[in-house]
Design a protein around this motif. Structure first.
Motif, mmCIF file in Angstrom:
data_model
loop_
_atom_site.group_PDB
_atom_site.id
_atom_site.type_symbol
_atom_site.label_atom_id
_atom_site.label_comp_id
_atom_site.label_asym_id
_atom_site.label_seq_id
_atom_site.Cartn_x
_atom_site.Cartn_y
_atom_site.Cartn_z
ATOM 1 N N ILE A 33 0.864 -1.212 -0.204
ATOM 2 C CA ILE A 33 0.135 0.026 0.000
ATOM 3 C C ILE A 33 0.877 1.234 0.063
ATOM 4 C CG2 ILE A 33 -2.012 1.279 1.002
ATOM 5 C CD1 ILE A 33 -2.575 -1.398 2.801
ATOM 6 N N GLU A 46 1.627 7.359 1.873
ATOM 7 C CA GLU A 46 1.392 8.776 1.315
ATOM 8 C C GLU A 46 3.017 9.148 0.913
ATOM 9 O OE1 GLU A 46 2.127 11.696 4.601
ATOM 10 O OE2 GLU A 46 2.706 10.095 6.163
ATOM 11 N N VAL A 73 5.605 11.996 1.280
ATOM 12 C CA VAL A 73 6.000 13.032 2.055
ATOM 13 C C VAL A 73 6.814 13.888 0.933
ATOM 14 C CG1 VAL A 73 7.277 13.609 3.976
ATOM 15 C CG2 VAL A 73 6.132 11.569 3.844
ATOM 16 N N GLY A 101 9.413 16.967 -0.278
ATOM 17 C CA GLY A 101 10.752 17.226 0.040
ATOM 18 C C GLY A 101 10.605 18.650 0.564
ATOM 19 N N ASP A 109 15.295 18.076 -9.343
ATOM 20 C CA ASP A 109 15.898 17.065 -8.756
ATOM 21 C C ASP A 109 17.326 17.064 -9.086
ATOM 22 O OD1 ASP A 109 15.819 14.521 -6.713
ATOM 23 O OD2 ASP A 109 16.766 13.806 -8.514
ATOM 24 N N ASP A 122 19.957 14.245 1.037
ATOM 25 C CA ASP A 122 19.705 13.914 -0.251
ATOM 26 C C ASP A 122 20.210 14.968 -1.146
ATOM 27 O OD1 ASP A 122 18.232 16.179 0.389
ATOM 28 O OD2 ASP A 122 16.218 15.060 0.169
ATOM 29 N N MET A 151 12.431 -0.665 -2.487
ATOM 30 C CA MET A 151 13.554 -0.324 -2.941
ATOM 31 C C MET A 151 14.081 1.016 -2.074
ATOM 32 S SD MET A 151 14.952 -3.032 -4.676
ATOM 33 C CE MET A 151 16.247 -2.057 -5.418
ATOM 34 N N ARG A 172 10.782 5.326 1.358
ATOM 35 C CA ARG A 172 11.336 5.041 0.009
ATOM 36 C C ARG A 172 11.699 6.774 -0.478
ATOM 37 N NH1 ARG A 172 12.155 3.018 -5.233
ATOM 38 N NH2 ARG A 172 10.685 4.058 -6.725
ATOM 39 N N ARG A 173 13.020 6.832 -0.770
ATOM 40 C CA ARG A 173 13.652 7.957 -1.039
ATOM 41 C C ARG A 173 13.047 8.179 -2.965
ATOM 42 N NH1 ARG A 173 19.489 10.145 -0.585
ATOM 43 N NH2 ARG A 173 19.106 10.068 1.527
ATOM 44 N N VAL A 174 12.419 8.835 -3.302
ATOM 45 C CA VAL A 174 12.383 9.455 -4.612
ATOM 46 C C VAL A 174 12.985 10.720 -4.858
ATOM 47 C CG1 VAL A 174 10.397 7.720 -4.813
ATOM 48 C CG2 VAL A 174 10.085 10.114 -4.175
ATOM 49 N N GLU A 175 12.387 11.151 -6.283
ATOM 50 C CA GLU A 175 13.161 12.525 -6.601
ATOM 51 C C GLU A 175 12.544 13.603 -5.873
ATOM 52 O OE1 GLU A 175 11.917 10.487 -9.327
ATOM 53 O OE2 GLU A 175 13.957 10.084 -10.486
ATOM 54 N N GLY A 176 13.552 14.793 -5.822
ATOM 55 C CA GLY A 176 13.020 15.940 -5.255
ATOM 56 C C GLY A 176 13.120 16.108 -3.967
ATOM 57 N N GLY A 177 13.774 15.084 -3.143
ATOM 58 C CA GLY A 177 13.735 15.051 -1.670
ATOM 59 C C GLY A 177 12.302 14.516 -1.262
ATOM 60 N N ALA A 178 11.534 13.910 -1.923
ATOM 61 C CA ALA A 178 10.508 13.387 -1.555
ATOM 62 C C ALA A 178 10.500 11.873 -1.106
ATOM 63 C CB ALA A 178 9.235 13.398 -2.854
ATOM 64 N N LYS A 179 9.592 11.507 -0.225
ATOM 65 C CA LYS A 179 9.677 10.084 0.088
ATOM 66 C C LYS A 179 8.196 9.529 -0.080
ATOM 67 C CE LYS A 179 13.082 10.897 3.417
ATOM 68 N NZ LYS A 179 13.215 12.220 2.917
ATOM 69 N N GLU A 180 8.289 8.123 -0.500
ATOM 70 C CA GLU A 180 6.894 7.478 -0.600
ATOM 71 C C GLU A 180 7.053 6.586 0.916
ATOM 72 O OE1 GLU A 180 7.154 6.860 -5.423
ATOM 73 O OE2 GLU A 180 7.107 4.966 -3.845
ATOM 74 N N VAL A 181 5.962 6.415 1.224
ATOM 75 C CA VAL A 181 5.833 5.808 2.509
ATOM 76 C C VAL A 181 5.004 4.413 1.874
ATOM 77 C CG1 VAL A 181 4.872 5.409 5.001
ATOM 78 C CG2 VAL A 181 5.728 7.636 3.866
ATOM 79 N N LEU A 182 5.761 3.296 2.110
ATOM 80 C CA LEU A 182 4.972 2.060 1.713
ATOM 81 C C LEU A 182 4.707 1.138 2.809
ATOM 82 C CD1 LEU A 182 7.306 1.242 -1.633
ATOM 83 C CD2 LEU A 182 5.030 2.337 -1.582
ATOM 84 N N LYS A 235 21.591 4.605 1.826
ATOM 85 C CA LYS A 235 22.542 5.315 2.831
ATOM 86 C C LYS A 235 21.444 5.983 3.730
ATOM 87 C CE LYS A 235 26.035 8.780 2.610
ATOM 88 N NZ LYS A 235 25.815 9.618 3.826
#
Ligand SMILES: Cc1cc2nc3c(=O)[nH]c(=O)nc-3n(C[C@H](O)[C@H](O)[C@H](O)COP(=O)(O)OP(=O)(O)OC[C@H]3O[C@@H](n4cnc5c(N)ncnc54)[C@H](O)[C@@H]3O)c2cc1C
Ligand SMILES: Nc1ncnc2c1ncn2[C@@H]1O[C@H](COP(=O)(O)O)[C@@H](O)[C@H]1O
Lengths: 332, 259
Positions: free
Chosen positions: A191, A194, A196, A198, A204, A255, B137, B155-165, B177
């Motif tokens: 699932i 959310e 979050v 940056g 990027d 990051d 991942m 999970r770290r994605v672009e633009g400093g955003a994080k997906e919470v899975l 890291k």
């Protein structure tokens, strides 16, 4: 028609990612050489308006796989859908971006299809047998490897963002859009709770065109302000990076780290401010088109890799750069 | 866990361009796998009765990296080693690994987001697909639910955003890291590691055929290795810092055309 060249088209917040245009531009010649169609494939719903533009960048056709359940990205769901489409249509080649999403998704799709995949490629080309023969860096860019997928299909690869140039837009070019209602993916066991956001809404690092990076010499988090000011002078597509020493000293968030254990970046211009040029840092930025080094120490290894260097105090150099760039931009 | 050349290694290519010269290389545990081992140990310390096993596929020398993991605190090790495994791509590697990793035998499979030799970032997702389990991942924060049935992954994605899975276990989770600060093996740890069980298995023991793995099972075939072209030496812009800065911007506009 089988044997098509497919591009996986990533989008975010209802907008195409630049990678989609890069991939279409770069793969157009592959499709021409193979005498086949170039097809953009995208997953989600309500994407029709967004994909119209793809024709202007070389796509012959767009396939939209629609289902409410594909609204936001999930590895298992997207892999099922994309692999399902590929099984049905049997493209010869399937390319995607080496972005957070592409890197997550493509290996899983390749596994589902039982095919091979080259990741994070910096060159896509056909060899003498008309097989996709991409080149990818290994050992943090210290070696390059050329490989192909002689038997399994499709031949899959992800391509590093910013490597392929976007072709000029051909205004008004129409494209055939095929909407396919796909089954809801099942058995996800995942699932997305959310996303979050940056702290800063900037481009990027991996997608930036210009990067200003600061090292240990920045001395304090506050001093990064002067790098952000220079970035602002360059305008959109510019952002700020950091060395590991700067991150470990708490001057910049993790990051922002560029390097072997940070991000691998590939901008047109990389300005290293007070960075010595350790091999692990170089690993993350050596493919930048132009590298500028600003360092007090004339013997710093970064000068070996730089196209332009200034031996001097970054705190004196950077503000002048900002002023001069602003002046030039104001004249444009 | 994979054993890889140390990050400082100077890479040389074999004369026939078929691979790199491995003489004199210092081998270490893949840095991202250190985070994975550390995280496994932290989970074990919180959850009584759980154990940590280290699984690696590679040549005999990989035993050293497994021992490092055992010295950090892992309980057992398995090395998959067979001459026929050489030349594997990510698919063939995942196939061999998946054979020892039957989901009923573990609750959580931790790994690194990328091996810093091949830089593929493919093996974990491939294993996950072959085993039919979920993946998460590039994870920099991991919370296991109290009942041990679920994991919340940042999970770290672009633009400093994080997906919470939220993934159901068993799942495969790849470390980024920042997930933790890996411990060093202590001297008593190193002593203890010597007597911990470390099993070596070959293809026959796994019930795999040589055609399925290694160079023969690889779908992606390497044609040639090369070194990146050396950059022409750059220009040092002369003058006092302020003058040099002005001259530089001019060059960036006129020569490099990047301003
Ligand atoms: C496994 C491993 C992974 C690593 N991964 C990464 C990574 O991903 N990214 C990374 O960056 N590093 C990484 N490192 C660390 C790397 O080895 C270096 O330690 C680090 O890059 C050094 O950062 P730096 O250049 O900012 O600092 P330093 O090496 O301390 O250099 C600072 C430089 O600033 C100059 N200077 C000082 N004051 C001024 C001034 N006022 N004006 C101009 N110049 C000035 C100095 O001359 C010096 O050259 C890794 C190391 C290891 C072992
Ligand atoms: N030969 C191997 N043996 C064990 N684990 C591996 C092996 N190759 C890759 N992995 C795991 O998969 C991760 C990603 O590797 P890669 O896909 O090769 O970049 C590594 O950090 C390891 O955790």
């Amino acid at each position: 028609m089988a044997n098509e060249v497919w591009i996986y088209t990533e989008h975010k917040d209802g907008k195409l990612k630049k990678s989609a245009l890069e991939l279409l531009s770069g793969a157009r010649s592959l499709a021409n050489d193979l005498g086949t169609q170039l097809v953009a494939v995208t997953l989600g719903c309500g994407l029709e308006a967004m994909v119209k533009e793809l024709g202007c960048y070389g796509a012959d056709k767009v396939i939209i796989a629609e289902n409410e359940a594909l609204k936001s990205y999930l590895a298992v769901a997207y892999a099922q859908t994309l692999a399902g489409l590929a099984k049905q249509h049997q493209p010869a080649i399937l390319l995607g971006p080496a972005s957070a999403q592409g890197k997550d998704l493509f290996p899983r799709v390749a596994a589902k299809l039982g095919t091979g995949m080259a990741s994070d490629c910096i060159k896509i080309q056909l060899d003498g047998q008309k097989l996709l023969s991409p080149v990818r860096p290994m050992y943090a860019g210290k070696a390059l490897v050329e490989a192909n997928i002689p038997e399994a299909r499709p031949q899959m690869a992800t391509v590093r963002p910013n490597v392929l140039a976007v072709a000029p837009k051909q205004e008004g070019k129409q494209v055939a859009i095929e909407k396919v209602a796909v089954d809801a993916p099942k058995d996800l066991k995942t699932i997305l709770k959310e996303i979050v956001k940056g702290a800063k809404e900037t481009v990027d690092l991996t997608e930036a065109n210009v990067i200003i990076s600061g090292g240990r010499a920045m001395k304090a988090a506050d001093n990064f302000k002067i790098l952000w000011e220079l970035a602002e002078a360059f305008g959109s597509g510019t952002t700020v990076g950091a060395s590991r020493a700067a991150v470990d000293s708490g001057f910049a968030p993790a990051d922002m780290q560029v390097g072997q254990t940070g991000k691998v970046v590939n901008p047109t211009l990389y300005i290293a401010c007070g960075i010595s040029g350790a091999i692990q840092h170089l690993a993350g930025m050596r493919t930048s088109k132009f590298i500028v080094a600003i360092n007090k120490d004339a013997d710093a290894p970064i000068f070996q890799k730089a196209d332009y260097g200034i031996v001097g105090d970054l705190f004196k150099v950077v503000p002048v750069l900002t002023e001069e760039v602003k002046k030039l931009k104001a004249q444009d | 866990m994979k054993q890889v050349p140390d990050t400082e290694t100077k890479i040389r290519i074999k004369d026939d361009a078929s691979g790199i010269v491995t003489d004199g290389i210092k081998w270490v545990m893949n840095p991202y796998d250190e985070y994975a081992v550390e995280e496994a140990l932290r989970i074990k310390e919180k959850k009584a009765g759980s154990t940590v096993a280290i699984i690696s596929m590679g040549p005999k020398r990989s035993v050293e990296a497994i021992r490092t993991g055992l010295a950090m605190g892992a309980d057992t090790g398995i090395l998959i080693d067979d001459p026929a495994l050489e030349g594997a791509d990510c698919y063939a590697t995942a196939k061999a690994l998946a054979k020892v990793l039957e989901p009923e035998k573990f609750d959580l499979l931790l790994c690194g987001k990328q091996a810093i030799d091949d830089d593929s970032a493919q093996v974990p997702q491939t294993v996950a697909e072959l085993l039919g389990i979920p993946q998460a991942m590039v994870i920099e924060k991991l919370i296991i639910s109290d009942d041990g049935k679920k994991a919340t992954c940042y999970r770290r994605v672009e633009g400093g955003a994080k997906e919470v899975l939220e993934v159901e276990l068993p799942a495969i989770i790849a470390a980024e890291k920042g997930l933790n600060e890996p411990r060093y093996a202590s001297l008593p740890g190193i002593m203890k590691a010597k007597s911990k069980p470390l099993k070596e298995v070959n293809l026959a023991a796994l019930g795999l055929k040589a055609e399925e793995v290694g160079a023969k099972g690889a779908k992606l075939k390497v044609k040639k290795y090369s070194l990146p072209a050396d950059k022409a030496p750059g220009k040092i812009v002369p003058g006092e810092p302020e003058d040099a800065a002005r001259a530089l911007v001019k060059m960036l506009r006129e020569e490099a055309k990047v301003v």
